[in-house]
Design an enzyme around this catalytic site. Structure first.
Site, mmCIF file in Angstrom:
data_model
loop_
_atom_site.group_PDB
_atom_site.id
_atom_site.type_symbol
_atom_site.label_atom_id
_atom_site.label_comp_id
_atom_site.label_asym_id
_atom_site.label_seq_id
_atom_site.Cartn_x
_atom_site.Cartn_y
_atom_site.Cartn_z
ATOM 1 N N HIS A 150 -1.924 -14.059 -0.062
ATOM 2 C CA HIS A 150 -0.736 -13.308 0.332
ATOM 3 C C HIS A 150 0.077 -14.035 1.402
ATOM 4 O O HIS A 150 0.596 -13.430 2.333
ATOM 5 C CB HIS A 150 -1.085 -11.903 0.797
ATOM 6 C CG HIS A 150 0.091 -10.965 0.712
ATOM 7 N ND1 HIS A 150 0.872 -10.864 -0.425
ATOM 8 C CD2 HIS A 150 0.639 -10.104 1.603
ATOM 9 C CE1 HIS A 150 1.837 -9.986 -0.216
ATOM 10 N NE2 HIS A 150 1.713 -9.510 1.016
ATOM 11 N N HIS A 259 -1.516 -10.337 7.408
ATOM 12 C CA HIS A 259 -0.447 -10.780 6.520
ATOM 13 C C HIS A 259 -0.165 -12.273 6.684
ATOM 14 O O HIS A 259 -0.278 -12.810 7.787
ATOM 15 C CB HIS A 259 0.832 -9.993 6.797
ATOM 16 C CG HIS A 259 1.251 -9.103 5.679
ATOM 17 N ND1 HIS A 259 0.842 -7.801 5.568
ATOM 18 C CD2 HIS A 259 2.032 -9.335 4.593
ATOM 19 C CE1 HIS A 259 1.364 -7.262 4.476
ATOM 20 N NE2 HIS A 259 2.085 -8.174 3.861
ATOM 21 N N SER A 310 -0.036 -7.313 10.456
ATOM 22 C CA SER A 310 0.939 -8.337 10.822
ATOM 23 C C SER A 310 0.272 -9.348 11.748
ATOM 24 O O SER A 310 -0.508 -8.977 12.618
ATOM 25 C CB SER A 310 2.135 -7.717 11.550
ATOM 26 O OG SER A 310 3.007 -8.737 12.026
ATOM 27 N N GLU A 505 -1.903 -4.304 -2.351
ATOM 28 C CA GLU A 505 -2.114 -4.409 -0.911
ATOM 29 C C GLU A 505 -2.491 -3.034 -0.358
ATOM 30 O O GLU A 505 -1.643 -2.150 -0.270
ATOM 31 C CB GLU A 505 -0.853 -4.914 -0.223
ATOM 32 C CG GLU A 505 -0.333 -6.235 -0.760
ATOM 33 C CD GLU A 505 0.962 -6.645 -0.082
ATOM 34 O OE1 GLU A 505 0.994 -6.663 1.177
ATOM 35 O OE2 GLU A 505 1.945 -6.926 -0.789
ATOM 36 N N TYR A 546 1.808 -1.886 -3.267
ATOM 37 C CA TYR A 546 1.007 -1.367 -2.147
ATOM 38 C C TYR A 546 0.165 -0.159 -2.532
ATOM 39 O O TYR A 546 0.385 0.483 -3.563
ATOM 40 C CB TYR A 546 1.929 -0.991 -0.985
ATOM 41 C CG TYR A 546 2.369 -2.179 -0.159
ATOM 42 C CD1 TYR A 546 1.872 -2.394 1.119
ATOM 43 C CD2 TYR A 546 3.265 -3.107 -0.672
ATOM 44 C CE1 TYR A 546 2.261 -3.485 1.874
ATOM 45 C CE2 TYR A 546 3.669 -4.211 0.075
ATOM 46 C CZ TYR A 546 3.156 -4.394 1.352
ATOM 47 O OH TYR A 546 3.536 -5.485 2.086
#
Length: 741
Positions: A150, A259, A310, A505, A546
């Protein structure tokens, strides 16, 4: 034999010969064992008394280059039309891991960890086709998992459905072909080095490598459930270690959620983001003299429940020069600055230092986490190797919740907040996150959305509620399918270690619920004991966007708006994966029921990307000629060496498994390549100087790392030019020599 080799009354050279012969024969013995057990005769060989049963597993590891066109191609991840690649920072690789039972090698799995944004149905179909053709009866649609890290800095255009192709101007066959070729090569290498070995598992906590980018959605989950966890983001890394029979590490698969957005959407250099950086750091740590991609130790940094994570750990701030909120934290609920999303950007730990420092730091954190596990206490993995794979049509799936209520999933649709983007990559116009109202900020979008995809029926509106539908992609079939309807459901088991191969995800809490539900079912059904490990790997095989909890879905931030199959998506996955657990048992019976596979789309693909027309050097110059040379004064660690060459389009030859550049050191009168285009210290930038004349330049830089030995060096450039008429031909160029003091 040990006495003969340890005692030396004979001339040393004769003993060396005996010692070499002994080790050679030992190596041949194990090679033959691995070779025989990789085919259908394996059980017979073991039955004839070969001591291979002393090892429970056969292990194979391999790596292959999957880097697509590094220029003139849209990059995959941020869906930004302006993010077209202009060069190369680090190559992308697929890493393959094979585990087979030594006593019955037909029980095996292949885990492919690829430096790409996500797995894809069409690419996987081609990989499976090639492997099943080359290794009939050994590698199958059931036991091959194709998982993306990813990362958001790789080459795009390879996904089969239309929606993710839009920003890449359609399907880019060159990208898909590179991924397929490099991945198949990785599996071939892993198959070729199958050898008896041992597996072990461990975990550690990594702090400072991720945050939750949608904390207000996470807070919608029940307080009692949240109280069970210290963080609003998973901080644990789980690692599966691969050893030979002597306990020497051959590689590992690690699972950690963060991520691949350390490199922002203003980056136009192809790279492998923080997980690719972590893999480079570990592989070069283990084999410092090997070029990236040529190593034998294989480090897999796999993505986990990545949805709301993140790597931009400093938080999100407004970058709004001249505005009174410039430099202030973004508004929490909608991640806006002055009511709009465009200026709200997440900041990584090294964002003030350089474009790539945050990427290095997040990669370094994962490297250190993996190293601590490898050096710490691990528990052995023992038991059967199993796999199960089916297809599930998620647009029409009906099932019962635990309370007996029958619910269902919906045809795919994306909400308004999908267009709002995230703090890692903000959206545009007036779309914002957390928009679950029936009317968007600008009613203009209600008028035009039906021109893009069909307007949703009342049944679809009710099914997707409370998501306000922007793109009704599940009903868009022209010129081919915009979004997937049928997804891959797959689980792999290696002893007490189970991998949930997910086609999307999962957010932090969705992943926790999924893992816990499947682990409880594995134990209660007697398939595994209380030492069971369950990990999530994805986005894999098919990209179905997602998966949030129902509570997060109701908030409709980006992740909820991108949960395309509706509010019961997570429950549907838990229900279906749980139903397949019997097929992971030691003695499974029957065949798992499956929906039909998704229809093939690649043959219908549209591509608006133009090919390379021709290359030409400027008048009086030649390809590879140095236009800007290196300095004659000595360089030092930390300096950047730069050179410019007469170039040609890198799309003419991807140089898979090779390099566009090298840094060469003069050693004992011979040039030795010490850096390639896969090292993070080198950068190649390509610039088209005239479309009409076909001219271009290539700029190569190398930032000298600390510890580079003093001496004489040079930079070489390798290219391929396409004439207006004729075939592509290779060329090279080299700078003057320079010194490092």
């Amino acid at each position: 034999m040990p006495l003969l080799l340890d005692y030396n009354p004979l001339p040393f050279d004769f003993v060396d010969v005996l010692r070499s012969f002994y080790h050679a024969m030992t190596g041949v013995f194990w090679y033959i064992c691995a070779l025989l057990t990789s085919g259908s005769v394996a059980p017979q060989v073991v039955g004839n008394g070969i001591q291979l049963v002393a090892a429970q597993y056969l292990l194979g590891l391999g790596i292959g280059d999957v880097t697509g066109p590094i220029v003139e191609t849209n990059m995959m991840g941020y869906a930004s039309l302006s993010q077209v690649d202009t060069g190369l920072h680090m190559r992308q690789f697929s890493r393959a891991f094979i585990v087979a039972e030594a006593s019955n090698s037909s029980n095996r799995i292949v885990f492919i960890n690829a430096d790409i944004a996500m797995g894809d149905t069409g690419v996987r179909r081609s990989i499976v086709s090639e492997l099943t053709s080359q290794f009939p009866g050994i590698y199958t649609n059931e036991n091959i998992a194709f998982v993306g890290t990813h990362q958001h800095s790789g080459v795009g255009g390879y996904l089969e459905n239309l929606l993710p192709q839009i920003t890449s101007l359609g399907f880019v066959k060159q990208t898909a072909d590179a991924i397929i070729a490099g991945t198949v090569q990785a599996v071939q290498k892993a198959h070729a080095n199958l050898a008896p070995g041992k597996l072990s598992v461990g975990n550690t906590t990594i702090l400072g490598a991720n945050i939750n980018r949608s904390p207000t959605a996470y807070l919608a989950n029940p307080a009692q459930e949240r109280a069970r966890y210290q963080f609003d983001q998973d901080k644990d890394m789980t690692l599966l270690r691969f050893d030979d029979l002597n306990g020497n590490a051959r590689g590992f698969l690690s699972f950690f959620a963060v991520h691949g957005t350390s490199l922002y959407n203003n980056n136009t250099l192809v790279s492998s983001d923080n997980k690719g950086m972590a893999a480079y750091l570990y592989e070069s740590f283990m084999e410092p003299s090997s070029m990236p991609g040529k190593n034998t130790f294989v480090a897999g940094f796999t993505q986990s429940n990545v949805g709301d994570t993140s790597p931009n750990t400093l938080g999100a701030f407004c970058e709004s020069p001249g505005k009174d909120f410039d430099g202030q934290p973004c508004e929490d609920e909608h991640s806006t600055c002055g009511g709009a999303t465009e200026d709200c950007h997440g900041r990584g730990p090294g964002f003030r230092i350089s474009d790539f420092e945050s990427n290095r730091l997040i990669g370094q954190a994962q490297f250190e986490g993996a190293r601590s596990i490898m050096n710490g206490g691990l528990s052995s993995v023992n038991g059967s190797v199993r796999s199960v794979h089916i297809y599930l049509n998620m647009s029409t799936h009906k099932f019962a919740l635990q309370n007996g209520t029958t619910v269902g999933t919906c045809p795919a649709a994306l909400g308004f907040s999908f267009a709002g983007g995230t703090t890692d990559g903000p959206g545009a116009f007036d779309f914002i996150q957390g928009d679950n109202s029936s009317m968007p900020q600008n009613p203009f979008w209600e008028l035009v959305k039906g021109a893009v995809t069909p307007l949703p029926s009342q049944e679809q509106i009710n099914c997707q509620f409370p998501k306000p539908i922007l793109l009704n992609s599940g009903f868009a079939h022209t010129p081919y399918e915009w979004s997937p309807s049928t997804v891959d459901i797959q689980m792999l088991r290696v002893g007490n270690f189970v991998m949930l191969i997910m086609p999307g995800e999962l957010t932090t809490m969705a992943g926790r619920r999924m893992r816990e539900a499947l682990r409880a079912r594995l134990i209660s059904s007697g398939v595994l004991g209380s030492d069971a490990y369950v990990v999530i790997a994805g986005p894999a095989n098919t990209y179905a966007h997602y998966v949030t909890t129902r509570e997060e879905y109701a908030v409709q931030r980006y992740e909820g708006a991108s949960t395309i199959f509706g509010p019961f998506t997570l429950e549907a996955y838990i229900d279906k994966y749980s139903s397949l657990i019997p097929f992971l048992s030691d003695k499974p019976t029957g065949t798992a029921a499956s929906d039909p596979p998704p229809p093939e789309q690649t043959s219908k693909a549209i591509s608006l990307q133009t090919g390379v027309v021709f290359d030409a050097p400027p008048l009086g110059q030649h390809f590879g000629q140095v236009l800007k040379n290196v300095n004659t004064t000595p360089y030092h660690a930390g300096d950047t060496v730069a050179a410019q060459f007469v170039g040609a389009n890198p799309r003419n030859n991807l140089r898979l498994g090779s390099t566009f550049l090298s840094v060469d050191q003069l050693v004992s009168g011979q040039w030795k390549s010490v850096r390639s285009d896969s090292h993070p210290s080198t950068i190649l930038r390509w610039t088209r100087t005239s479309t009409v004349l076909g001219t271009s330049t290539v700029d190569i830089t190398w930032t000298i790392e600390s510890g580079m030995p003093a001496g004489t060096y040079r930079i070489s450039y390798f290219g391929d030019s396409k004439p207006l008429i004729g075939s592509i031909s290779s060329f090279s160029g080299v700078t003057s020599n320079f010194t490092i003091a």
